[in-house]
Design a protein around this motif. Structure first.
Motif, mmCIF file in Angstrom:
data_model
loop_
_atom_site.group_PDB
_atom_site.id
_atom_site.type_symbol
_atom_site.label_atom_id
_atom_site.label_comp_id
_atom_site.label_asym_id
_atom_site.label_seq_id
_atom_site.Cartn_x
_atom_site.Cartn_y
_atom_site.Cartn_z
ATOM 1 N N MET A 1 -17.945 -7.345 -11.655
ATOM 2 C CA MET A 1 -16.854 -6.249 -12.248
ATOM 3 C C MET A 1 -17.728 -3.667 -12.032
ATOM 4 O O MET A 1 -19.213 -4.588 -12.721
ATOM 5 C CB MET A 1 -17.120 -6.091 -13.825
ATOM 6 N N ILE A 2 -17.395 -3.495 -11.757
ATOM 7 C CA ILE A 2 -17.631 -2.802 -11.697
ATOM 8 C C ILE A 2 -16.752 -1.788 -12.562
ATOM 9 O O ILE A 2 -15.433 -2.046 -13.041
ATOM 10 C CB ILE A 2 -17.489 -2.672 -10.098
ATOM 11 N N ARG A 3 -17.049 -0.427 -13.344
ATOM 12 C CA ARG A 3 -16.847 0.705 -13.885
ATOM 13 C C ARG A 3 -16.373 2.010 -13.023
ATOM 14 O O ARG A 3 -17.558 2.052 -12.255
ATOM 15 C CB ARG A 3 -16.973 0.458 -15.456
ATOM 16 N N VAL A 4 -15.441 2.184 -12.339
ATOM 17 C CA VAL A 4 -15.058 3.887 -12.043
ATOM 18 C C VAL A 4 -14.712 4.587 -13.222
ATOM 19 O O VAL A 4 -13.529 4.637 -14.015
ATOM 20 C CB VAL A 4 -14.510 3.329 -10.540
ATOM 21 N N HIS A 5 -14.900 6.313 -12.340
ATOM 22 C CA HIS A 5 -13.916 7.273 -13.618
ATOM 23 C C HIS A 5 -13.025 7.481 -12.168
ATOM 24 O O HIS A 5 -12.740 7.863 -11.148
ATOM 25 C CB HIS A 5 -15.165 8.192 -12.466
ATOM 26 N N ALA A 6 -11.515 6.733 -13.204
ATOM 27 C CA ALA A 6 -10.143 7.245 -11.707
ATOM 28 C C ALA A 6 -9.377 7.002 -13.151
ATOM 29 O O ALA A 6 -9.346 6.919 -14.056
ATOM 30 C CB ALA A 6 -10.487 5.695 -10.765
ATOM 31 N N THR A 7 -7.996 6.515 -12.251
ATOM 32 C CA THR A 7 -6.973 6.552 -13.389
ATOM 33 C C THR A 7 -6.080 5.709 -12.441
ATOM 34 O O THR A 7 -6.540 5.498 -11.280
ATOM 35 C CB THR A 7 -6.110 7.377 -13.725
ATOM 36 N N CYS A 8 -5.204 4.278 -13.113
ATOM 37 C CA CYS A 8 -4.030 3.307 -12.514
ATOM 38 C C CYS A 8 -3.646 2.949 -12.829
ATOM 39 O O CYS A 8 -2.994 2.889 -14.223
ATOM 40 C CB CYS A 8 -5.757 1.752 -12.170
ATOM 41 N N VAL A 9 -2.348 3.510 -12.263
ATOM 42 C CA VAL A 9 -1.429 3.120 -12.374
ATOM 43 C C VAL A 9 -0.705 1.990 -11.293
ATOM 44 O O VAL A 9 -1.046 1.168 -10.372
ATOM 45 C CB VAL A 9 0.050 4.319 -12.324
ATOM 46 N N SER A 10 1.100 0.953 -12.194
ATOM 47 C CA SER A 10 1.662 0.009 -11.541
ATOM 48 C C SER A 10 2.566 0.532 -11.078
ATOM 49 O O SER A 10 3.262 0.920 -12.431
ATOM 50 C CB SER A 10 1.357 -1.170 -12.368
ATOM 51 N N VAL A 11 2.672 0.565 -9.913
ATOM 52 C CA VAL A 11 4.301 0.933 -9.107
ATOM 53 C C VAL A 11 4.897 -0.232 -8.994
ATOM 54 O O VAL A 11 5.083 -0.648 -7.253
ATOM 55 C CB VAL A 11 3.829 2.739 -7.702
ATOM 56 N N GLY A 12 5.994 -0.692 -9.370
ATOM 57 C CA GLY A 12 6.783 -2.138 -9.301
ATOM 58 C C GLY A 12 5.826 -3.209 -8.397
ATOM 59 O O GLY A 12 5.901 -3.448 -7.754
ATOM 60 N N GLY A 13 4.234 -3.418 -9.624
ATOM 61 C CA GLY A 13 3.715 -3.982 -9.824
ATOM 62 C C GLY A 13 2.392 -4.417 -8.722
ATOM 63 O O GLY A 13 2.066 -4.983 -8.840
ATOM 64 N N ALA A 14 2.328 -3.009 -8.211
ATOM 65 C CA ALA A 14 1.061 -2.754 -7.018
ATOM 66 C C ALA A 14 0.508 -1.444 -7.536
ATOM 67 O O ALA A 14 0.958 -0.780 -7.799
ATOM 68 C CB ALA A 14 1.509 -2.475 -5.968
ATOM 69 N N GLY A 15 -1.111 -2.033 -8.399
ATOM 70 C CA GLY A 15 -2.140 -1.402 -8.487
ATOM 71 C C GLY A 15 -2.365 0.290 -7.524
ATOM 72 O O GLY A 15 -2.426 -0.603 -6.175
ATOM 73 N N VAL A 16 -1.874 1.557 -8.228
ATOM 74 C CA VAL A 16 -2.421 2.622 -7.165
ATOM 75 C C VAL A 16 -3.903 3.197 -7.873
ATOM 76 O O VAL A 16 -4.045 3.549 -9.382
ATOM 77 C CB VAL A 16 -1.215 3.603 -6.894
ATOM 78 N N LEU A 17 -4.776 2.914 -7.185
ATOM 79 C CA LEU A 17 -5.760 3.863 -8.100
ATOM 80 C C LEU A 17 -6.509 5.150 -8.008
ATOM 81 O O LEU A 17 -6.343 5.526 -5.785
ATOM 82 C CB LEU A 17 -7.390 2.805 -7.963
ATOM 83 N N LEU A 18 -5.883 5.898 -8.708
ATOM 84 C CA LEU A 18 -6.281 7.585 -8.262
ATOM 85 C C LEU A 18 -7.996 7.902 -8.595
ATOM 86 O O LEU A 18 -7.951 7.919 -9.602
ATOM 87 C CB LEU A 18 -5.084 8.300 -9.388
ATOM 88 N N ARG A 19 -8.525 8.564 -7.762
ATOM 89 C CA ARG A 19 -9.848 8.669 -7.749
ATOM 90 C C ARG A 19 -9.907 10.330 -7.123
ATOM 91 O O ARG A 19 -8.974 10.783 -6.859
ATOM 92 C CB ARG A 19 -10.249 7.650 -6.737
ATOM 93 N N GLY A 20 -11.023 10.714 -8.411
ATOM 94 C CA GLY A 20 -11.489 12.331 -8.221
ATOM 95 C C GLY A 20 -11.921 13.329 -9.400
ATOM 96 O O GLY A 20 -12.051 12.054 -9.935
ATOM 97 N N PRO A 21 -12.908 14.260 -9.297
ATOM 98 C CA PRO A 21 -13.263 14.743 -10.421
ATOM 99 C C PRO A 21 -12.794 14.741 -11.343
ATOM 100 O O PRO A 21 -11.577 15.173 -11.405
ATOM 101 C CB PRO A 21 -14.309 16.018 -9.556
#
Length: 154
Positions: A1-21
Motif C-alpha cells: 500500500m502507498i499513500r499519495v497526496h490526492a483526492t479520490c471520488v467514486s463516480v458511478g462506482g468508478a474511482g477517479v484519482l485527482l492529483r495536484g499540488p
C-alpha cells in the motif's frame, strides 16, 4: 500500500484519482462531483493498494479523514462517502493553458498498476461533465482516454 497526496471520488462506482499540488482544485472539483451525485472516497490523502496481479488499484481514506472534505472558507466538513473504490482514471489537475486541445493518449503507473491518465483544468464549468464522459468512454471499451480535456469539442 502507498499513500499519495490526492483526492479520490467514486463516480458511478468508478474511482477517479485527482492529483495536484495544494491549492490546485482537488477538493473543489471533488465537491462539485459529489454535489452531482458522486461519493467521496478520500480527500487530501489517499491510500492505494494493488491486487496481487497488479491489474486493479483500490483507493481508500486514512481512517481519520474518512468521509471528510476540505471546503475552502468553511473548513473540514462531512460529505456522502464510500469506504473504497477501484480506481479507473487518474486525473492530473493543471492550469488552463497547460491543457492541450488534441492530446495523445497517456497512462500512469501507481503501485504497479497502469491507469489511463488525463490532464484537466479543474475550474472549468465543464470539468465534472468531462470526467463523466471520460469514464463512459472507458466503460464502453474506447481506446485509452486522451491525455487532456479542455471541455471543448474539436
Amino acid at each position: 500500500m502507498i499513500r499519495v497526496h490526492a483526492t479520490c471520488v467514486s463516480v458511478g462506482g468508478a474511482g477517479v484519482l485527482l492529483r495536484g499540488p495544494s491549492g490546485s482544485g482537488k477538493s473543489d472539483l471533488a465537491l462539485r462531483l459529489v454535489d452531482a451525485g458522486a461519493l467521496l472516497v478520500a480527500d487530501d490523502q489517499v491510500d492505494l493498494a494493488a491486487d496481487p496481479t497488479r491489474t486493479l488499484l483500490t483507493a481508500s481514506a486514512p481512517e481519520r479523514l474518512a468521509g471528510l472534505v476540505e471546503v475552502r472558507g468553511l473548513g473540514i466538513l462531512p460529505v456522502p462517502a464510500v469506504p473504497s473504490a477501484l480506481v479507473r482514471l487518474a486525473v492530473d489537475l493543471v492550469g488552463r493553458d497547460a491543457v492541450p486541445r488534441l492530446p495523445e493518449p497517456a497512462t500512469v503507473t501507481l503501485a504497479g498498476v497502469i491507469l489511463p491518465r488525463v490532464a484537466l483544468w479543474p475550474f472549468a464549468a465543464s470539468a465534472p461533465a468531462a470526467l463523466r464522459l471520460a469514464l463512459a468512454a472507458l466503460a464502453a471499451g474506447a481506446p485509452p482516454v486522451p491525455a487532456a480535456f479542455d471541455g471543448v469539442a474539436a
